[in-house]
Design a protein around this motif. Structure first.
Motif, short mmCIF file in Angstrom:
data_model
loop_
_atom_site.label_atom_id
_atom_site.label_comp_id
_atom_site.label_asym_id
_atom_site.label_seq_id
_atom_site.Cartn_x
_atom_site.Cartn_y
_atom_site.Cartn_z
N UNK A 11 116.99 51.79 -13.31
CA UNK A 11 116.36 52.45 -14.46
C UNK A 11 115.58 51.46 -15.33
N UNK A 12 115.90 50.17 -15.21
CA UNK A 12 115.19 49.15 -15.98
C UNK A 12 113.69 49.24 -15.70
N UNK A 13 113.35 49.32 -14.42
CA UNK A 13 111.94 49.23 -14.04
C UNK A 13 111.22 50.55 -14.26
N UNK A 14 111.93 51.65 -14.12
CA UNK A 14 111.34 52.95 -14.45
C UNK A 14 110.96 52.98 -15.93
N UNK B 105 108.60 44.35 -9.18
CA UNK B 105 109.08 45.65 -9.65
C UNK B 105 108.25 46.25 -10.78
N UNK B 106 107.39 45.44 -11.41
CA UNK B 106 106.65 45.99 -12.54
C UNK B 106 105.25 46.41 -12.12
N UNK C 63 109.98 36.04 -9.22
CA UNK C 63 109.35 36.73 -8.10
C UNK C 63 109.84 38.16 -7.91
N UNK C 64 111.17 38.36 -7.99
CA UNK C 64 111.72 39.72 -7.83
C UNK C 64 111.28 40.62 -8.98
N UNK C 65 111.22 40.05 -10.18
CA UNK C 65 110.81 40.85 -11.34
C UNK C 65 109.36 41.31 -11.20
N UNK D 69 119.73 44.21 -15.30
CA UNK D 69 119.72 44.33 -13.84
C UNK D 69 120.73 43.32 -13.31
N UNK D 70 121.89 43.82 -12.89
CA UNK D 70 122.98 42.91 -12.52
C UNK D 70 122.72 42.17 -11.20
N UNK D 71 121.66 42.54 -10.48
CA UNK D 71 121.36 41.80 -9.25
C UNK D 71 120.96 40.35 -9.57
N UNK D 72 120.49 40.09 -10.79
CA UNK D 72 120.14 38.72 -11.16
C UNK D 72 121.37 37.82 -11.21
#
Length: 356
Positions: free
Chosen positions: A16-19, A52-53, A47-49, A162-165
């Motif tokens: 939902x962060x990126x939405x 997503x934007x 890079x991952x961020x 985003x807990x994947x970080x």
């Protein structure tokens, strides 16, 4: 996970962060996007961020600062302000802070003061920043070794957790963030404390919910008292001595600097001891607190000379008024008491307990 509404912003979680972020970019159409990172998040998170934007034709500029608490300074702010000016940032520009507590604190302060305030968004990448630094609108920098002496309370437009970080973090950084979670249990929710001190009953899949619960606790506190006139002071439990210890170890060349959570763990243990002497915290609960903290945090040597200097640093604590040092102590787990005055002989007694 449902989003959490703060006083002036919203905390979003995982996908939902990126939405939410992309919707914001389409709706508010910032003139430029500036992303503040440190040397670690530049390599491991940026890079991952960026994948997503959806920025469309909005120009993105990345600004990098050195990592570490010793770079949380006005000099670094000046460099970021100058970079914003050189890249023609205007009042419709957006600053995205992608990093741990140093990046979110410093970036929030830079955004709040550049051209008297531009919009900013925090994307915390450490456990500590997720549960503490990115929520509540506290921004600022250190003054020498004195923690967070310069700053302002001003919330960003949103927070993205985003807990994947967390997969990019070394173990000691995860442990550091855990200290603030323990604090939330001690000052607000005994059940949450009990859960955190029995992690052997949980697995890694429970971490997201524990982070969510910790943010809920902090948000309930800061929403009721956004400018720290009363209840919000309870968030300083462990921080009066903890910040002084952190500052001392940071500025002393003979010491290995402590991570924030490592210093706060010591502060919580010392201030729990003080609570037994001043606020009636029971010996049984004190032993529960002590064993719960020492399960995760090893003791650090603090000798008599260290103790005297640390006590001297208490005069710079932000909770002080009229020259009197004010502590947050515990009457019981989940029941804090603010504005407690503690004499130095009791502090030395607490250090003596900690050393044995």
């Amino acid at each position: 996970m449902d989003s959490i509404s703060t006083k002036n912003a919203t905390v979003f979680f995982n996908s939902e962060v990126y939405t939410a972020l992309n919707n914001y970019l389409k709706t508010d159409k910032p003139s430029k996007i500036f992303i503040l990172v440190d040397t670690n998040t530049h390599d491991y998170c940026l890079p991952a961020f960026l994948e997503r934007i959806e920025s469309g034709d909005i120009v993105i500029e990345v600004m990098e600062i050195p990592n570490g608490e010793d770079h949380k300074t006005i000099d670094i702010c000046t460099g970021v302000w100058e970079a914003l000016s050189e890249y023609n940032a205007d009042r419709k520009s957006l600053l995205i802070n992608l990093g741990g507590g140093v990046v979110t604190d410093l970036g929030g302060f830079v955004a709040s003061t550049y051209m008297r305030g531009i919009a900013y968004i925090n994307i915390p990448t450490t456990l500590l920043a997720m549960v503490d630094a990115s929520v509540g609108g506290k921004t600022g920098v250190d003054l020498g070794a004195l923690k967070n002496q310069i700053g302002i309370i001003n919330e960003g437009v949103m927070v993205g957790v985003d807990t994947s970080y967390l997969d990019t973090l070394p173990q000691n950084e995860m442990v550091s963030g855990f200290a603030e979670m323990l604090k939330h249990g001690l000052i607000y929710d005994k059940t949450y404390w009990n859960t955190l001190t029995h992690l052997e009953k949980l697995d890694i899949s429970d971490l997201d919910q524990l982070i969510y619960d910790s943010i809920i606790i902090k948000n309930e506190v800061v929403t009721s008292d956004p400018t720290e006139k009363g209840l919000r002071k309870i968030l300083n439990f462990g921080h009066t001595l903890g910040h002084a210890i952190e500052s001392y170890f940071l500025e002393n060349a003979d010491k290995t600097p402590l991570l924030h959570g490592e210093a706060i763990a010591i502060g919580m243990l010392l201030e729990s001891y003080l609570s037994t002497k001043i606020c009636g915290l029971s010996q049984e609960e004190f032993e529960i607190i002590s064993s719960g903290i020492l399960k995760t945090f090893s003791k650090v040597e603090i000798n008599k000379n260290d103790q005297k200097v640390i006590i001297g640093l208490l005069q710079y604590d932000k909770k002080n008024s009229y020259g009197v040092v004010k502590f947050v102590l515990l009457e019981a787990i989940g029941k804090p008491k603010t504005d407690c005055v503690v004499h130095n002989d009791l502090i030395l007694e607490a250090f003596d307990y900690y050393a044995h």
